[in-house]
Design an enzyme around this catalytic site. Structure first.
Site: not given
Length: 163
Positions: A63, A65, A74, A76, A113, A116
């Site tokens: 991930n 940010e 993310c 993924e 999520c 993803c």
């Protein structure tokens, strides 16, 4: 007339990484390594993913940010978009996802999520074969699914948008 339908999903749950097949165990352990490149100074929540390709290559994602929160990505999607741009014709066999934070103990597998899952569904559709997903909790169980349909049974798939 209203028709009531029932939907069921299928998954496997393992209590330890040692119960997995050798290849699944290795992929889970590789997902831990992937967390090392996580850029998560705001949440402190590190996520790593390792993706096994048909060619034998393993692609990593973590991930990323950003202080402008919606600008992050993310783990993924980092890995999947890397595969799409670098190995577009190499099928995805499996992906293992794990997470860690210094703020609390994670006792259950952390799942992907919705965004993803939708991207996973797109790659699965593109390659016309299922992607196995492992949600690896280092201090708990592992959930394993065969294909994205069990995770996102109503994935957006508008076929009229295709050429």
């Amino acid at each position: 007339m209203i028709e009531k339908k029932k939907l069921s999903i299928s998954f496997e749950e393992y209590s330890s990484v040692d119960e997995l097949s050798k290849s699944d165990k290795i992929l889970c352990l590789e997902s831990v390594k992937a967390m090392s490149s996580s850029h998560s100074p705001y949440s402190g929540f590190r996520v790593g993913v390792a993706v096994q390709l048909e060619s034998g290559k393993v692609v990593y994602g973590s991930n990323q940010e950003n202080v402008a929160y919606p600008s992050g990505l993310c783990a993924e999607r980092v890995a999947l978009f890397t595969i799409g741009s670098t190995y577009p014709d190499d099928k995805i066999i499996s992906m293992a996802i794990t997470a860690q934070t210094d703020h609390f103990e994670i006792k259950e597998p952390v799942t992907s999520c919705g965004a993803c899952l939708q991207v996973m569904a797109e790659y699965e559709k593109k390659q016309s074969s299922p992607i196995n997903v492992l949600f690896y909790c280092r201090n708990g169980s592992i959930i394993r699914t065969e294909g994205i349909k069990s995770l996102l049974p109503f994935a957006f798939a508008e076929t009229r948008l295709q050429k």
